[in-house]
Design a protein around this motif. Structure first.
Motif, PDB file in Angstrom:
ATOM      1  N   LEU A 180       5.816  -1.735   1.025  1.00  0.00           N
ATOM      2  CA  LEU A 180       5.244  -1.027   2.213  1.00  0.00           C
ATOM      3  C   LEU A 180       6.600  -1.759   3.512  1.00  0.00           C
ATOM      4  O   LEU A 180       6.585  -0.730   4.177  1.00  0.00           O
ATOM      5  CB  LEU A 180       3.833  -1.977   2.574  1.00  0.00           C
ATOM      6  N   TYR A 235      -0.916   4.794   6.776  1.00  0.00           N
ATOM      7  CA  TYR A 235       0.123   4.687   5.688  1.00  0.00           C
ATOM      8  C   TYR A 235      -0.117   3.296   4.969  1.00  0.00           C
ATOM      9  O   TYR A 235       0.335   3.192   3.798  1.00  0.00           O
ATOM     10  CB  TYR A 235       1.655   4.617   6.691  1.00  0.00           C
ATOM     11  N   ALA A 236      -0.252   2.144   5.897  1.00  0.00           N
ATOM     12  CA  ALA A 236      -0.337   0.974   5.266  1.00  0.00           C
ATOM     13  C   ALA A 236      -1.386   0.866   4.053  1.00  0.00           C
ATOM     14  O   ALA A 236      -1.336   0.364   3.016  1.00  0.00           O
ATOM     15  CB  ALA A 236      -0.642  -0.021   6.261  1.00  0.00           C
ATOM     16  N   ALA A 262      -0.305   2.805   1.124  1.00  0.00           N
ATOM     17  CA  ALA A 262       0.631   2.102   0.375  1.00  0.00           C
ATOM     18  C   ALA A 262       0.125   0.973  -0.381  1.00  0.00           C
ATOM     19  O   ALA A 262       0.117   0.901  -1.708  1.00  0.00           O
ATOM     20  CB  ALA A 262       1.598   1.591   1.244  1.00  0.00           C
TER      21      ALA A 262
END
Length: 397
Positions: free
Chosen positions: A17, A302-303, A306
């Motif tokens: 990440l 996004y985190a 991921a």
């Protein structure tokens, strides 16, 4: 789902990440090296000659601009919290030593290479992190929300005059002139910035050194938002999300809800700018203030994605994890590569490319870090600047 954290063990998904954040930042940083400053936010300022340039601006505004910077800041806060939780002798003193050294790195980086350096801002915001380290996950999320609200209020106060003047069609006021110089397409301002961008290295060092006091004002203005992202990262670590302790469905749900809240608003803001013709008095507040909460939400999305899908044995995960372990080195080396391409002491391409061409050039440092990072990690483990940072901080502490 990522492998849960164990004491003393790295979390591949978290490293990956961090690597994704370093890679994503290039998508906007390349414009800072290639084009005059107002074009970073406003495609009409410079470098837009065809449809591709506007599509690149739209994709960047919605999916890249400040999303990966937020992600990088979140992971910076997480990394600092991990080191503080490890304890050891005088953890606070060791932390402040790391921030002092990081600020020095950032000062050199901003003076020699990148005017949009983030290391100084992270170092200043990082001074407050030991005060937040003892808070619960819920309290940290509340702090992040409060800081975003503060940024929103201060930003509207700073840009409000220009927005009112635009609405009232009052041209030539100080607020409108400031907006035009920084976010517009004033020919004289753009010409001056083009000439400045083609200056020699010695001239740049003198100019940037003399401008350090003025730069501090900008850094201080960025503190609430950067600290909010760091507090958010700390909260997500304590909540177990960034430790790899959440189930895939929970991660997917967080990613979906965050994206659902962020993307429609970002698209509406983009449409507002397009419909109004990118007026300078509107470009600044939209890019720096109105989009900020939604940039952060998309960074969280996004985190979560991921952490849900980066698996330790995956080839992409391994490449990004190596890139993330060398995040400081890769961030600085990206500036070296982009300077070699765009600066006068390199190929001198500043101001000669369109927005889409510059974006494509950004693939050069991305490919470089993805290729060299696994090789370096396999042989040396720690990156050269990570090693220097740790050694200098240890001496200072």
């Amino acid at each position: 789902m990522a492998t849960p954290a164990h004491p003393g063990k790295r979390i591949p998904a978290l490293d990956a990440l961090r690597g994704l954040a370093v890679v994503g930042i290039v998508g906007m940083n390349v414009h800072a090296f290639a084009l005059p400053a107002p074009a970073y936010y406003n495609p009409l300022s410079y470098g837009a000659t065809g449809p591709w340039d506007y599509w690149v601006w739209l994709a960047s505004f919605v999916f890249i601009e400040d999303k990966f910077r937020t992600l990088f800041a979140m992971l910076f806060g997480t990394g600092c919290l991990i080191l503080l939780e490890k304890g050891g002798a005088r953890p606070w003193r060791a932390h402040y030593a790391r921030m002092i050294v990081l600020f020095a790195f950032g000062l050199l980086h901003a003076t020699l290479l990148a005017s949009n350096d983030v290391l100084r801002a992270y170092a200043l915001a990082g001074l407050a992190l030991p005060l937040l380290a003892g808070l619960s996950a819920r309290a940290l999320l509340a702090v992040a929300l409060g800081l975003v609200t503060m940024h929103f209020g201060l930003g509207l106060t700073a840009f409000g005059s220009a927005m009112v003047d635009l609405h009232m069609q009052r041209w030539g006021t100080d607020a409108m002139l400031f907006a035009e110089r920084n976010f517009g397409s004033d020919p004289a301002a753009i010409a001056a910035l083009i000439e400045q961008g083609r200056e020699g290295l010695a001239d740049r060092i003198v100019r940037r050194s003399l401008g350090i006091p003025a730069q501090l004002t900008t850094l201080l203005a960025s503190l609430p938002l950067n600290l909010a992202a760091m507090a958010l990262g700390m909260g997500l670590w304590k909540a177990g999300m960034l430790k790899g302790e959440w189930r895939t469905f929970r991660l997917q749900r967080l990613a979906g809800l965050s994206a659902l809240a962020a993307l429609p608003v970002l698209l509406v803001l983009a449409g507002w700018l397009v419909q109004t013709g990118f007026p300078a008095a509107l470009v600044g507040p939209v890019a720096l203030v109105l989009s900020a909460p939604f940039d952060m939400l998309l960074g969280v999305s996004y985190a979560a994605l991921a952490m849900a899908f980066f698996v330790p044995e995956g080839r992409i995960t391994r490449a990004l994890a190596a890139t993330g372990r060398l995040s400081l080195t890769n961030y600085l080396m990206t500036s070296v590569i982009l300077s070699a391409i765009f600066a006068s002491w390199g190929l001198g391409l500043f101001g000669t490319l369109t927005r889409s061409q510059a974006f494509a050039i950004g693939l050069v440092p991305v490919a470089a870090m993805l290729l060299w990072s696994p090789w370096w990690v396999a042989r040396f483990g720690q990156g050269p600047f990570e090693r220097l940072w740790r050694a200098a901080a240890r001496r200072l502490a």
